[in-house]
Scaffold this motif. Structure first.
Motif, PDB file in Angstrom:
ATOM      1  N   GLN A  23       0.704  -1.108  -0.044  1.00  0.00           N
ATOM      2  CA  GLN A  23       0.080  -0.057  -0.069  1.00  0.00           C
ATOM      3  C   GLN A  23       1.045   1.290   0.097  1.00  0.00           C
ATOM      4  O   GLN A  23       1.194   1.658   0.827  1.00  0.00           O
ATOM      5  CB  GLN A  23      -0.888   0.039   1.526  1.00  0.00           C
ATOM      6  CG  GLN A  23      -2.249  -0.595   1.162  1.00  0.00           C
ATOM      7  CD  GLN A  23      -2.854  -0.443   2.197  1.00  0.00           C
ATOM      8  OE1 GLN A  23      -2.413  -0.220   3.617  1.00  0.00           O
ATOM      9  NE2 GLN A  23      -4.278  -0.392   2.244  1.00  0.00           N
ATOM     10  N   PRO A  46      -2.073  -4.064   4.473  1.00  0.00           N
ATOM     11  CA  PRO A  46      -3.419  -3.759   5.197  1.00  0.00           C
ATOM     12  C   PRO A  46      -3.709  -5.423   5.907  1.00  0.00           C
ATOM     13  O   PRO A  46      -3.450  -6.366   5.278  1.00  0.00           O
ATOM     14  CB  PRO A  46      -4.303  -3.599   4.074  1.00  0.00           C
ATOM     15  CG  PRO A  46      -3.689  -3.956   2.911  1.00  0.00           C
ATOM     16  CD  PRO A  46      -2.242  -3.958   3.003  1.00  0.00           C
ATOM     17  N   TYR A  97      -7.355  -5.680   0.967  1.00  0.00           N
ATOM     18  CA  TYR A  97      -7.217  -4.384   0.524  1.00  0.00           C
ATOM     19  C   TYR A  97      -6.110  -4.077  -0.362  1.00  0.00           C
ATOM     20  O   TYR A  97      -5.786  -3.133  -0.819  1.00  0.00           O
ATOM     21  CB  TYR A  97      -7.568  -3.577   1.688  1.00  0.00           C
ATOM     22  CG  TYR A  97      -8.858  -3.400   2.501  1.00  0.00           C
ATOM     23  CD1 TYR A  97     -10.023  -3.231   1.801  1.00  0.00           C
ATOM     24  CD2 TYR A  97      -8.738  -4.080   3.526  1.00  0.00           C
ATOM     25  CE1 TYR A  97     -11.301  -3.337   2.352  1.00  0.00           C
ATOM     26  CE2 TYR A  97     -10.096  -4.245   4.174  1.00  0.00           C
ATOM     27  CZ  TYR A  97     -11.171  -3.907   3.718  1.00  0.00           C
ATOM     28  OH  TYR A  97     -12.555  -4.187   4.140  1.00  0.00           O
ATOM     29  N   GLN A 118      -1.908   5.573   5.339  1.00  0.00           N
ATOM     30  CA  GLN A 118      -3.283   4.933   5.257  1.00  0.00           C
ATOM     31  C   GLN A 118      -3.422   4.100   6.775  1.00  0.00           C
ATOM     32  O   GLN A 118      -4.493   3.606   7.001  1.00  0.00           O
ATOM     33  CB  GLN A 118      -3.137   3.676   4.295  1.00  0.00           C
ATOM     34  CG  GLN A 118      -1.917   2.929   4.286  1.00  0.00           C
ATOM     35  CD  GLN A 118      -1.001   3.766   3.366  1.00  0.00           C
ATOM     36  OE1 GLN A 118      -1.010   4.745   2.857  1.00  0.00           O
ATOM     37  NE2 GLN A 118       0.405   3.110   3.097  1.00  0.00           N
ATOM     38  N   THR A 139      -8.266   0.258   6.564  1.00  0.00           N
ATOM     39  CA  THR A 139      -7.895  -1.079   6.187  1.00  0.00           C
ATOM     40  C   THR A 139      -6.798  -1.770   7.126  1.00  0.00           C
ATOM     41  O   THR A 139      -6.259  -2.556   6.651  1.00  0.00           O
ATOM     42  CB  THR A 139      -6.865  -0.702   4.845  1.00  0.00           C
ATOM     43  OG1 THR A 139      -5.711  -0.223   5.048  1.00  0.00           O
ATOM     44  CG2 THR A 139      -7.917  -0.238   3.890  1.00  0.00           C
TER      45      THR A 139
END
Lengths: 357, 214
Positions: free
Chosen positions: A57, A122, A129, A164, A171
């Motif tokens: 991510q 995640p 995700y 994130q 997530t």
């Protein structure tokens, strides 16, 4: 003039550039120039370990900053000299062929290759995700990491979760060190300085061990000091010369950015000394405060970026206010309560009289 | 009605109290300035170092504060009967009764004053909370003062996560000390007016005046 747009795209790394890259890494590591030949030897030896680079991510900004370093030699040094067997952004292979490369590398060099991870992992809902080639990031990491000789997390996402992982973290993103047993070198930053990564890898190749780390797993040679403590604007801080707002006269005079929320006093990095992109810049040198991108939870704790301290959030009420206005209100209420208490006491005495004494 | 003078506070406790109080005055004044250096020199070459100087005062006061906190923790364990932690917490029937009576008296419901040589238990508990806040204050302070020392870094990272969080908590806890000071000064004066034991002077002399038992 630095070749900032790669006008002279040299297909191969030349010897001069290679030596320059090794010397920069040696300087970043705090090694004497007499160590440079050892670094060169380690980087060119036939037994050097391959590098597997996993993307999860993230925004690929760390890779971009590595490749776009105006010093093209740094990126090339990594790509040409250190054998980068799997890197989703720059490898020639695609699709099944690419996945086969990864599989072959981790089997052939089991326990010998270096793993660099870019991006957070995640974990919510079994990690669905983030998927690559039908496998979740969690699965890929659990497959590759135990076979690696050393794990390097590059960028704030891979080290501490990054943006994130900021509240509410939809997530369940976490940094690599949360999921991997054994030591992980955290090269944090958004993006980190490519020299910190190169220094770590060359240190490993030369000395066969990882550099000394701080309590957050970051190499001390790059993260051993706070930006504020080796900032070129520090004298302005000590002598009390501050930018009051962006664009004012003090800002034009390049005074200290403390009062416009510079997070240098709480951020460990080598930015003021090593700087970026070979043109001697970092945020503060161009008039913007540090935002603390190398620190854990920086999206949650370093914001608002242009205030000194985070805001106080009163749970359940949705009230967000700065710490001092909350403090002043509570102090005011206390003083009022004290006044009322004293008045009640006096009133009671007036009514009852001093009969008991 | 006759009174007798009774020894209450040791010299170390009185030294602790006043070094704690004075260091807090300096720490709050300099701390507010460090968080928001309201003066702006705006001129080069004046040869003054206001922020560096104020920070220096803050650190000296911080060491006095640390010594005071350590002295108080020592007295909680090895002090005299009034100074020990067992006399401050509502852990015995005598202490719980004292807490209830104090609350009733402070809210003007009852006029009865529970005769007791040391702290009343409400005050004792508040002081313990303040000492705990003080420990957080000095750990976060040393974490920020010695960013390159491994021991403070590992403590700081464990307790606060990063330097900014430590700074935030350090700043919020300052407000606790300000609020505490307002209530504390009010209540000691209130007690001195309402009770004849000489509460305010006891922190200078160490003696309190109690009703002589017949």
């Amino acid at each position: 003039m630095a070749d900032t747009v790669n006008k002279t795209l040299i297909p191969r790394l030349d010897r001069r550039g290679f030596l320059k890259g090794c010397t920069m890494a040696a300087a970043a590591l705090g090694l004497s120039e007499t160590m440079v030949p050892k670094l060169v030897e380690a980087a060119t030896t036939a037994q050097r370990p391959p590098v597997v680079w996993l993307h999860f991510q993230e925004c690929t900004g760390c890779t971009e900053s590595l490749l776009r370093a105006s010093h093209p030699d740094l990126g090339r040094l990594l790509l040409d000299i250190i054998s980068l067997d799997y890197h989703e952004t720059v490898m020639a292979a695609a699709g099944h062929q690419a996945e086969q490369n990864l599989k072959d590398t981790i089997e052939k060099y089991n326990g010998k290759f270096l793993l660099v991870v870019e991006g957070a992992v995640p974990t919510k809902d079994n990690g669905i995700y983030c998927k690559i080639a039908g496998r979740t990031a969690m699965d890929i990491l659990a497959d590759v990491a135990p076979k690696a000789a050393a794990v390097i997390a590059i960028g704030t996402c891979a080290t501490f979760g990054g943006v994130q992982a900021a509240a509410p973290n939809p997530t369940g993103a976490v940094g690599v060190q949360t999921l991997v047993k054994g030591p992980v070198v955290n090269i944090s930053g958004c993006p980190p300085n490519p020299i910190s990564l190169l220094g770590t890898i060359l240190h490993y190749l030369t000395f066969k061990r990882l550099p000394a780390l701080d309590s957050l797993g970051r190499p001390l040679f790059a993260y051993g000091r706070r930006n504020h403590d080796h900032c070129e604007r520090r004298p302005h801080f000590d002598e009390g010369r501050f930018v009051e707002q962006f664009g004012d006269e003090a800002h034009r005079q390049a005074y200290c950015l403390y009062k416009v929320g510079c997070k240098g006093p709480e951020t460990f990095a080598s930015c003021p000394s090593v700087r970026f992109n070979d043109v001697g810049v970092w945020p503060v040198s161009v008039g913007h405060g540090c935002i603390g991108c190398t620190e854990p939870n920086f999206w949650d704790t370093m914001t608002p970026f242009y205030e000194r301290l985070p805001n106080v959030k009163i749970p359940g009420s949705g009230i967000v206010a700065d710490a001092d206005s909350v403090g002043k209100k509570v102090l005011g209420i206390t003083a009022a309560a004290v006044g009322i208490h004293a008045a009640v006491g006096i009133g009671k005495r007036l009514i009852k009289g001093k009969d008991e004494k | 009605m006759t009174y007798e003078k009774q020894k209450c506070w040791s010299i170390l406790l009185r030294l602790y109290h006043w070094s704690f109080a004075l260091s807090i005055v300096f720490l709050v004044a300099t701390g507010i300035y460090i968080n928001f250096p309201w003066s702006n020199t705006l001129q080069l070459g004046t040869g003054s170092f206001p922020v560096a100087w104020v920070r220096y005062v803050h650190f000296v006061a911080g060491y006095v504060f640390t010594a005071a906190v350590l002295a108080r923790i020592f007295l909680y364990i090895f002090g005299n009967a009034q100074e020990r932690i067992t006399d401050c917490l509502p852990i015995s029937g005598r202490n719980i009764r004292n807490l209830i009576k104090t609350l009733l008296q402070y809210s003007y419901i009852s006029d009865e004053h529970d005769e007791r040589l040391g702290h009343n238990v409400l005050a004792g508990c508040t002081y313990i909370i303040t000492i705990i806040a003080a420990v957080f204050q000095l750990v976060s302070g040393f974490f920020m003062l010695f960013p390159e020392a491994h021991i403070w870094q590992s403590w700081g990272v464990t307790l606060f996560g990063n330097q900014q969080e430590a700074r935030f908590i350090h700043h919020l806890l300052m407000w606790w000390f300000l609020i505490f000071a307002v209530i504390h000064i009010y209540l000691v004066i209130w007690n001195d007016v309402n009770g004849p034991e000489g509460l305010v002077s006891s922190i200078f002399t160490g003696d309190k005046f109690k009703h002589k038992k017949a």
